[in-house]
Design a protein around this motif. Structure first.
Motif, PDB file in Angstrom:
ATOM      1  N   ILE A 197       2.328   8.325  15.476  1.00  0.00           N
ATOM      2  CA  ILE A 197       3.220   8.470  14.323  1.00  0.00           C
ATOM      3  C   ILE A 197       3.039   7.251  13.440  1.00  0.00           C
ATOM      4  N   VAL A 198       2.891   7.457  12.148  1.00  0.00           N
ATOM      5  CA  VAL A 198       2.824   6.351  11.199  1.00  0.00           C
ATOM      6  C   VAL A 198       3.829   6.612  10.086  1.00  0.00           C
ATOM      7  N   VAL A 199       4.814   5.735   9.968  1.00  0.00           N
ATOM      8  CA  VAL A 199       5.824   5.821   8.913  1.00  0.00           C
ATOM      9  C   VAL A 199       5.528   4.737   7.886  1.00  0.00           C
ATOM     10  N   GLU A 200       5.423   5.146   6.652  1.00  0.00           N
ATOM     11  CA  GLU A 200       5.171   4.195   5.560  1.00  0.00           C
ATOM     12  C   GLU A 200       6.401   4.151   4.654  1.00  0.00           C
ATOM     13  N   ALA A 201       7.066   3.004   4.633  1.00  0.00           N
ATOM     14  CA  ALA A 201       8.273   2.842   3.816  1.00  0.00           C
ATOM     15  C   ALA A 201       7.890   2.234   2.471  1.00  0.00           C
ATOM     16  N   LYS A 202       8.281   2.903   1.387  1.00  0.00           N
ATOM     17  CA  LYS A 202       7.959   2.465   0.035  1.00  0.00           C
ATOM     18  C   LYS A 202       9.237   2.233  -0.766  1.00  0.00           C
TER      19      LYS A 202
END
Length: 398
Positions: free
Chosen positions: A265-270
């Motif tokens: 799982i890869v979560v990218e917070a922008k």
């Protein structure tokens, strides 16, 4: 007078104690000498050394960390008290000093003490623990909702009310590295990189709805403080509010099959502005996919796209070359499905096969991707049937 045997036993123990003490002193002095340089270069010595939980980047993860530290120090205090009393008793109330053990039976005071004191400790610990658990379960007042569906062996993310949906798979580079030791040496984030990140805005309260299409999975991202099972036929929920932009990695935390270790799982917070830009790009991609389903594709384009879809979706079971896994997954090469009636081929890819590991890909892939991969399977992997499948055929078969 003590017996000769008891005197000799005490003498032996005294000698053993002296020897052990001398060795401890030597080790202590030696360790101090060698550890001294570490105090002058602490960052170098302990850069990758950690013994504690991370605090994370959400209020949930920080609350979990705070609860962990509270319980830890309670346990430390209990350990110091209990072992302190034990050591003090062994030193100052041993038989050689003439101590005589107390003899009592059914003492109401002692029984009350060892019942009420632990009860008080448990109640004191239960208060902060309950507060954290209630906060974990409270998914109200969410700013947005993301539905997460586990598949063998990938994740689907659906942005509710946004019209955006996509699958997230282990990247092709990482898949190849699993069987090639040379290519994975020095590889960053080995088995922790995906083709499509779950992109989320910072500062927003996000509700996650979790379920599964096949077996039990578990969506776990350590820095978000979220770990929730994805069960087939049920929906569990969780929430997070990310405070710091960045990339946060996780994995499926439930043994879900042979490729369980290959669904990261890869979560990218922008920032909000960057997230809105990304969301607009995804909506344009969805429109492009819908438009692609209405056009007529050339064989070359179908084969090129089909190879990509097969590598990311089918190769984990049927093999890169289509040879399958004998006794587990059937081969694609020379299969009666891939070389026989094309309608039967379309049906099994769209709807799967009950009682087997063959999934239904009708909801997972677009019309154009399905047409491409079926065309590829019938004209590659050792097969040469010659027919083509267009997206319009898949649309009609749905």
């Amino acid at each position: 007078m003590p017996s000769k045997s008891s005197v000799s036993d005490f003498s032996y123990l005294n000698q053993l104690s002296t020897i052990v003490t001398s060795y401890i002193r030597k080790i202590k002095n030696l360790s101090n000498f060698y550890l001294l340089p570490l105090f002058f270069a602490p960052q170098l010595a302990f850069a990758e050394f950690g013994m504690n939980l991370p605090e994370g980047v959400t209020s949930v993860s920080r609350n979990i960390y705070g609860l962990h530290m509270t319980i830890f120090w309670v346990c430390v205090g209990i350990a110091i008290l209990v072992f302190g009393v034990m050591i003090y008793s062994m030193i100052f109330h041993r038989k050689s000093k003439g101590a005589v053990a107390a003899n009592f039976h059914e003492s109401t005071s002692v029984e009350l003490a060892w019942t009420l004191i632990p009860l008080a400790i448990l109640i004191a610990v239960a208060v902060p623990a309950t507060r954290v658990l209630i906060d974990l379960e409270n998914t109200d007042a969410a700013d947005m909702t993301v539905k997460i569906t586990g598949y063998q062996w990938k994740w689907q993310y659906e942005y509710i009310d946004q019209g955006v949906s996509f699958f997230s798979n282990l990247t092709e580079e990482q898949k190849k590295a699993t069987s090639d030791k040379a290519s994975r040496e020095g590889m960053e984030n080995y088995l922790l990189e995906v083709d499509n990140h779950l992109v989320l805005p910072v500062g927003k309260r996000i509700r996650f709805l979790m379920t599964s299409n096949d077996v039990i999975h578990s969506w776990w991202v350590r820095d978000l403080g979220v770990k929730q099972d994805a069960n087939p036929g049920f929906i569990n929920d969780a929430w997070a509010k990310i405070d710091v932009p960045g990339i946060y990695r996780g994995q499926c935390a439930e043994l879900c099959g042979k490729d369980h270790g290959f669904m990261p799982i890869v979560v990218e917070a922008k920032s909000e502005a960057d997230y809105q830009t990304w969301l607009g790009e995804q909506k344009e991609k969805q429109k492009a996919l819908a438009a692609a389903s209405g056009k007529v594709w050339s064989k070359e384009d179908l084969m090129t796209q089909g190879q990509k879809v097969y590598s990311s979706t089918c190769a984990s079971c049927h093999g890169v070359t289509g040879g399958g896994i004998p006794g587990v997954f059937p081969a694609m090469t020379g299969s009666p499905i891939t070389t026989g009636d094309i309608n039967a081929h379309i049906d099994i890819v769209l709807n799967g096969k009950a009682g087997t590991a063959m999934q239904a890909f009708g909801k997972q892939l677009s019309d154009s991707d399905l047409a491409a991969v079926i065309t590829y399977e019938r004209n590659a992997l050792g097969n040469s049937v010659g027919d083509l499948v267009q997206p319009s055929t898949i649309k009609a078969a749905r």
